[in-house]
Design an enzyme around this catalytic site. Structure first.
Site, PDB file in Angstrom:
ATOM      1  N   CYS A  43       0.819  -1.210   0.000  1.00  0.00           N
ATOM      2  CA  CYS A  43       0.000   0.000   0.000  1.00  0.00           C
ATOM      3  C   CYS A  43       0.854   1.263   0.000  1.00  0.00           C
ATOM      4  O   CYS A  43       0.673   2.153  -0.824  1.00  0.00           O
ATOM      5  CB  CYS A  43      -0.935  -0.004   1.205  1.00  0.00           C
ATOM      6  SG  CYS A  43      -1.922   1.491   1.349  1.00  0.00           S
ATOM      7  N   CYS A  48      -1.591   1.802  -2.918  1.00  0.00           N
ATOM      8  CA  CYS A  48      -2.562   2.878  -2.691  1.00  0.00           C
ATOM      9  C   CYS A  48      -1.955   4.273  -2.684  1.00  0.00           C
ATOM     10  O   CYS A  48      -2.472   5.184  -3.335  1.00  0.00           O
ATOM     11  CB  CYS A  48      -3.277   2.679  -1.346  1.00  0.00           C
ATOM     12  SG  CYS A  48      -3.535   0.979  -0.851  1.00  0.00           S
ATOM     13  N   LYS A  51      -0.130   5.412  -6.029  1.00  0.00           N
ATOM     14  CA  LYS A  51      -1.187   5.436  -7.043  1.00  0.00           C
ATOM     15  C   LYS A  51      -2.040   6.692  -6.904  1.00  0.00           C
ATOM     16  O   LYS A  51      -2.316   7.384  -7.890  1.00  0.00           O
ATOM     17  CB  LYS A  51      -2.066   4.188  -6.904  1.00  0.00           C
ATOM     18  CG  LYS A  51      -3.312   4.202  -7.770  1.00  0.00           C
ATOM     19  CD  LYS A  51      -4.258   3.090  -7.364  1.00  0.00           C
ATOM     20  CE  LYS A  51      -4.891   3.374  -6.002  1.00  0.00           C
ATOM     21  NZ  LYS A  51      -5.755   2.260  -5.559  1.00  0.00           N
ATOM     22  N   TYR A 178      -9.306  -3.572 -11.051  1.00  0.00           N
ATOM     23  CA  TYR A 178      -9.225  -2.152 -10.702  1.00  0.00           C
ATOM     24  C   TYR A 178      -7.824  -1.590 -10.883  1.00  0.00           C
ATOM     25  O   TYR A 178      -7.655  -0.416 -11.243  1.00  0.00           O
ATOM     26  CB  TYR A 178      -9.739  -1.917  -9.279  1.00  0.00           C
ATOM     27  CG  TYR A 178      -8.844  -2.406  -8.165  1.00  0.00           C
ATOM     28  CD1 TYR A 178      -7.904  -1.562  -7.591  1.00  0.00           C
ATOM     29  CD2 TYR A 178      -8.941  -3.702  -7.669  1.00  0.00           C
ATOM     30  CE1 TYR A 178      -7.082  -1.989  -6.563  1.00  0.00           C
ATOM     31  CE2 TYR A 178      -8.128  -4.140  -6.653  1.00  0.00           C
ATOM     32  CZ  TYR A 178      -7.193  -3.288  -6.102  1.00  0.00           C
ATOM     33  OH  TYR A 178      -6.373  -3.722  -5.088  1.00  0.00           O
ATOM     34  N   GLU A 182      -7.093   1.672 -13.164  1.00  0.00           N
ATOM     35  CA  GLU A 182      -6.496   2.850 -12.538  1.00  0.00           C
ATOM     36  C   GLU A 182      -5.201   3.271 -13.236  1.00  0.00           C
ATOM     37  O   GLU A 182      -4.996   4.456 -13.529  1.00  0.00           O
ATOM     38  CB  GLU A 182      -6.216   2.564 -11.064  1.00  0.00           C
ATOM     39  CG  GLU A 182      -7.477   2.466 -10.222  1.00  0.00           C
ATOM     40  CD  GLU A 182      -7.209   2.013  -8.804  1.00  0.00           C
ATOM     41  OE1 GLU A 182      -8.020   2.332  -7.923  1.00  0.00           O
ATOM     42  OE2 GLU A 182      -6.183   1.338  -8.553  1.00  0.00           O
ATOM     43  N   HIS A 436     -26.518  21.453  -0.240  1.00  0.00           N
ATOM     44  CA  HIS A 436     -26.727  22.008  -1.580  1.00  0.00           C
ATOM     45  C   HIS A 436     -25.785  23.174  -1.840  1.00  0.00           C
ATOM     46  O   HIS A 436     -25.558  23.992  -0.951  1.00  0.00           O
ATOM     47  CB  HIS A 436     -28.179  22.485  -1.700  1.00  0.00           C
ATOM     48  CG  HIS A 436     -28.538  22.954  -3.062  1.00  0.00           C
ATOM     49  ND1 HIS A 436     -28.730  22.094  -4.122  1.00  0.00           N
ATOM     50  CD2 HIS A 436     -28.716  24.217  -3.550  1.00  0.00           C
ATOM     51  CE1 HIS A 436     -29.025  22.794  -5.201  1.00  0.00           C
ATOM     52  NE2 HIS A 436     -29.022  24.086  -4.879  1.00  0.00           N
ATOM     53  N   GLU A 441     -25.769  15.218  -2.483  1.00  0.00           N
ATOM     54  CA  GLU A 441     -27.171  15.365  -2.068  1.00  0.00           C
ATOM     55  C   GLU A 441     -28.101  14.512  -2.927  1.00  0.00           C
ATOM     56  O   GLU A 441     -29.230  14.235  -2.528  1.00  0.00           O
ATOM     57  CB  GLU A 441     -27.600  16.832  -2.114  1.00  0.00           C
ATOM     58  CG  GLU A 441     -27.713  17.417  -3.508  1.00  0.00           C
ATOM     59  CD  GLU A 441     -28.220  18.851  -3.506  1.00  0.00           C
ATOM     60  OE1 GLU A 441     -29.139  19.157  -2.721  1.00  0.00           O
ATOM     61  OE2 GLU A 441     -27.696  19.665  -4.286  1.00  0.00           O
TER      62      GLU A 441
END
Length: 450
Positions: A43, A48, A51, A178, A182, A436, A441
């Site tokens: 990682c 992670c 990346k 993935y 990526e 908002h 939302e």
């Protein structure tokens, strides 16, 4: 006095191993950990963290282009320097390596630098040292797998990607998971002519079908060339490039071949043959619900045992095992509703069941979808859309799946995951006041099922 040198010896100082070691030591255990490559594991070093840094870098040119619609102009030529990005990333990783080492030492954990190998069920060697422990935990993670094809030695993996001496003008990424998606997005965003090739009909198998289809459309818009139902037959070196022959007979010349075709348990050269540890057909270490292997004093956490190959899962498993061994706490790992993100462009965020899984488990479900142009792009002019989806069990009104493709999907989905973990119903979502104007939302304003 103990008959062993340590109460716990951990092989591997990645996410799971470091967490296990630190918590065990804080609970009064005498703990040691061995690491032969780099502190923080995949990682921190080749996963992670680098990346995500590269994803940030690969999105900057697009952000600058979008600025034109908001009045910003850049009359000079925009230049990108790969070596600056690569080296700054490496400096940041080195800083994190030091932090991990200090965390272990600060927690009272003895750190051994070198490959730990089993001699027997209670004994390992590290270099010329022989060390005994009451408990031994394997946390060596996983390693990239490259399929066999003629010239496969010319393909690099994610391990080498983060240290490329130079950025190629073109690249072919092999894979449909993935990591492949990526890294293809990163290369494309940095200006590399990028092709993603996958043997199946569509990438990201296991994700919600709507998410897969929507991501395909958006990724193609970004300029990534997607080749499905095809594969690499052979690769050969051709002057300063590679000649790639595909199974459909076509030939592609490219500056880089990157294989992102899965990962396997990293158990090579740890002396596992000197134990009675059982492996499954995929080569993962078999454990029970308490992470115990077929040897009752040897445990495994994280990627090395298969399952969810995610850093937060390894962290949770390491903590649970430490508390079980040295505080007598039961292990009750809950693998439902684990949120995850794919840092492609735009990002995918998901938690809970896919639509197919929800129908199989609950039968009668309501499906809510929203597909819209983000507010930013009404002025940037970019042709990019965001997709959101909620799955609701009709019988209980519980939200059992949430999916998003769009900017900051990972950040948004973390909050949704908390709600789902708490058992939120669609009524709870409907009664929640939205923030908002945000994309998030939309999750609390979807009223009519499709």
């Amino acid at each position: 006095m103990s008959e062993y040198d340590y109460d716990l010896f951990v092989i591997g100082a990645g996410s799971g191993g470091v967490r296990l070691s630190r918590i065990a030591s804080s609970l009064g255990a005498k703990v040691a950990v061995a690491e032969d490559r780099y502190m923080g594991g995949t990682c921190v070093n080749v996963g992670c963290v680098p990346k995500k840094l590269f994803v940030y870098a690969s999105h900057i040119a697009e952000d600058l282009e979008d600025g034109a619609g908001f009045g910003w102009t850049n009359n000079g030529k925009l230049n990108f320097n790969w070596h600056t990005l690569r080296d700054n990333k490496t400096n940041e990783i080195s800083r994190l390596n030091g932090i991990y080492n200090n965390l272990l030492e600060g927690a009272g954990v003895t750190v051994h630098t070198g490959r730990a190998r089993f001699i027997d069920h209670h004994t390992v060697s590290v270099g010329d040292q022989t060390i005994t422990a009451k408990y031994i935990a394997i946390a060596t993670g996983s390693w990239p797998f490259v399929p066999e094809f003629e010239g496969s030695e010319h393909a690099i993996t994610s391990n080498e990607f983060f240290f490329l001496p130079d950025l190629p003008k073109s690249a072919m990424v092999l894979g449909g998971g993935y990591i492949a998606v990526e890294l293809a997005g990163i290369l494309n965003g940095l200006g590399v002519d990028t092709t993603l090739i996958y043997r199946g009909d569509l990438f990201l198998r296991g994700f919600d079908e709507d998410v897969r289809q929507f991501a395909k459309t958006e990724i193609e818009k970004k300029g990534v060339n997607l080749l499905f139902n095809n594969n690499i037959q052979s690769v050969s070196k051709a002057s300063d490039a590679y000649k790639v022959t595909l199974e459909d007979g076509s030939i592609v010349n490219t500056g880089l071949v990157l294989a992102a075709t899965g990962r396997k348990a990293h158990i090579q050269d740890i002396g596992i043959e000197n134990t009675d540890i059982t492996l499954n057909d995929a080569g993962n270490i078999v454990v029970d619900s308490h992470f115990t292997t077929s040897v009752d004093n040897i445990f495994a956490v994280g990627d090395v045992k298969g399952g969810y190959q995610l850093t937060p899962v390894a962290l949770a498993e390491g903590m649970a095992l430490a508390r079980h061994l040295f505080a007598g706490k039961p292990i009750n790992m809950d693998y439902d509703n684990i949120p995850t993100a794919v840092f492609c462009q735009p990002t995918i965020g998901t938690v809970g069941l896919t639509e197919q899984q929800a129908r199989e488990r609950f039968g009668d479900i309501d499906v809510y979808k929203s597909d819209f142009r983000p507010m930013k792009h009404t002025m940037s002019g970019r042709d990019e859309r965001t997709f959101m989806k909620l799955l609701v069990d009709v019988k209980t009104d519980r939200v059992v799946g949430a999916h998003m493709v769009g900017p900051e999907a990972g950040e948004i989905m973390q909050g949704v995951a908390v709600a789902m973990k708490a058992g939120a119903t669609k009524a709870h979502f409907d009664e929640t006041i939205g923030i908002h104007p945000t994309a998030a939302e939309e999750f609390v304003t979807m009223r009519e099922p499709v």
